[in-house]
Scaffold this active site. Structure first.
Site, PDB file in Angstrom:
ATOM      1  CD  GLU A  88     -33.959 -40.398 -10.529  1.00 33.75           C
ATOM      2  OE1 GLU A  88     -33.557 -39.766 -11.531  1.00 33.75           O
ATOM      3  OE2 GLU A  88     -34.160 -39.864  -9.426  1.00 33.75           O
ATOM      4  NE  ARG A  98     -24.834 -33.857  -0.331  1.00 31.62           N
ATOM      5  CZ  ARG A  98     -25.598 -34.053   0.741  1.00 31.62           C
ATOM      6  NH1 ARG A  98     -25.218 -33.654   1.920  1.00 31.62           N
ATOM      7  NH2 ARG A  98     -26.774 -34.650   0.628  1.00 31.62           N
ATOM      8  CB  CYS A 151     -30.486 -43.986  -4.943  1.00 25.60           C
ATOM      9  SG  CYS A 151     -31.443 -44.171  -3.436  1.00 25.60           S
ATOM     10  CG  HIS A 176     -34.604 -40.697  -5.900  1.00 23.34           C
ATOM     11  ND1 HIS A 176     -33.604 -40.541  -6.835  1.00 23.34           N
ATOM     12  CD2 HIS A 176     -33.995 -41.137  -4.756  1.00 23.34           C
ATOM     13  CE1 HIS A 176     -32.434 -40.878  -6.282  1.00 23.34           C
ATOM     14  NE2 HIS A 176     -32.644 -41.237  -5.029  1.00 23.34           N
TER      15      HIS A 176
HETATM   16  N1  PCA Z   1     -31.700 -42.612  -0.854  1.00 22.69           N
HETATM   17  C1  PCA Z   1     -30.267 -42.507  -1.050  1.00 22.69           C
HETATM   18  C2  PCA Z   1     -29.714 -43.854  -0.715  1.00 22.69           C
HETATM   19  C3  PCA Z   1     -30.792 -44.588  -0.002  1.00 22.69           C
HETATM   20  C4  PCA Z   1     -32.006 -43.783  -0.237  1.00 22.69           C
HETATM   21  O1  PCA Z   1     -33.151 -44.091   0.095  1.00 22.69           O
HETATM   22  C5  PCA Z   1     -29.906 -41.992  -2.453  1.00 22.69           C
HETATM   23  O2  PCA Z   1     -30.699 -41.248  -3.048  1.00 22.69           O
HETATM   24  O3  PCA Z   1     -28.825 -42.306  -2.943  1.00 22.69           O
END
Ligand code: PCA
Length: 225
Positions: A88, A98, A151, A176
């Protein structure tokens, strides 16, 4: 672990939203204790599991940073539906959920840090990380948004806490991860997935690229939409 060994703190989240597993905590656990090399540098990985809960995750992360004094922090999380590993670029000062987090909280249009700036850029060499993950045989691309759930909150809180500390030399960012193959069957059909061992190899290659590249490489990589 000697005091002079450089540490890479890699965090992963517990499962959330009804999923039985979260690849991010499995990848972090798989890398724990490994020694990585890049650009003549050597560093050891320490893993930390984070709860998927607004506020609490930040405090656990702050404790791990205090304990391990890492030179690099890479936080990992799951983004179901993504077809590859996606570092990111930008953390935004917004919590807008959400679904409820694992503690039942569901903030709506709240700042992560009321006094903080609108956004932070990562200080990791994300284009070099994407190139290294592709060279390791994994699908990878840059992402401009970590969303507005836990996240993004942990990414923003991480960058905000390091910015307040001043130029202490700790580089940090967020990536991610896609689903695992066992999670690919979703309610509305198949979703993209990447096997755990390939995700682990890709994150390891990305961390080696962080060691090798103090500054990012110049490469085409933006997005049009
Ligand atoms: N993904 C979520 C929160 C924890 C995770 O592994 C997110 O993308 O916010």
């Amino acid at each position: 672990m000697g005091a002079g060994v450089m540490r890479l703190l890699v965090t992963g989240f517990e499962p959330f939203g009804g999923d039985a597993v979260n690849p991010s905590e499995l990848v972090a656990a798989a890398l724990h204790g490994q020694t990585l090399h890049g650009g003549g540098q050597r560093a050891i990985v320490v893993a930390q599991r984070l709860p998927c809960a607004f506020g609490v995750a930040q405090r656990v992360l702050a404790g791990a940073i205090e304990e391990f004094q890492p030179a690099v922090v890479l936080s990992l999380g799951l983004a179901a539906g993504r077809a590859g590993l996606t570092p990111e670029r930008v953390a935004v000062n917004l919590a807008d959920a959400r679904i409820a987090d694992n503690a039942g909280a569901q903030p709506c249009d709240q700042p992560v840090a009321p006094e903080g700036p609108a956004a932070y850029f990562t200080t990791l060499p994300v284009k070099a990380m994407v190139a290294a993950m592709r060279a390791a045989g994994a699908p990878a691309e840059l992402s401009l948004s970590a969303g507005s759930f836990v996240c993004n909150e942990i990414f923003y809180a991480l960058m905000h806490s390091l910015a307040q500390r001043g130029p202490a030399g700790c580089r940090a960012g967020f990536m991610h991860l896609p689903l695992l193959p066992a999670q690919a069957q979703g309610p509305a059909g198949l979703r993209p997935s990447v096997a755990l061992d390939l995700q682990v190899a890709a994150v390891s290659a990305a961390l080696a690229a962080v060691l090798a590249h103090e500054a990012d490489i110049t490469a085409a990589g933006g997005s049009i939409a």
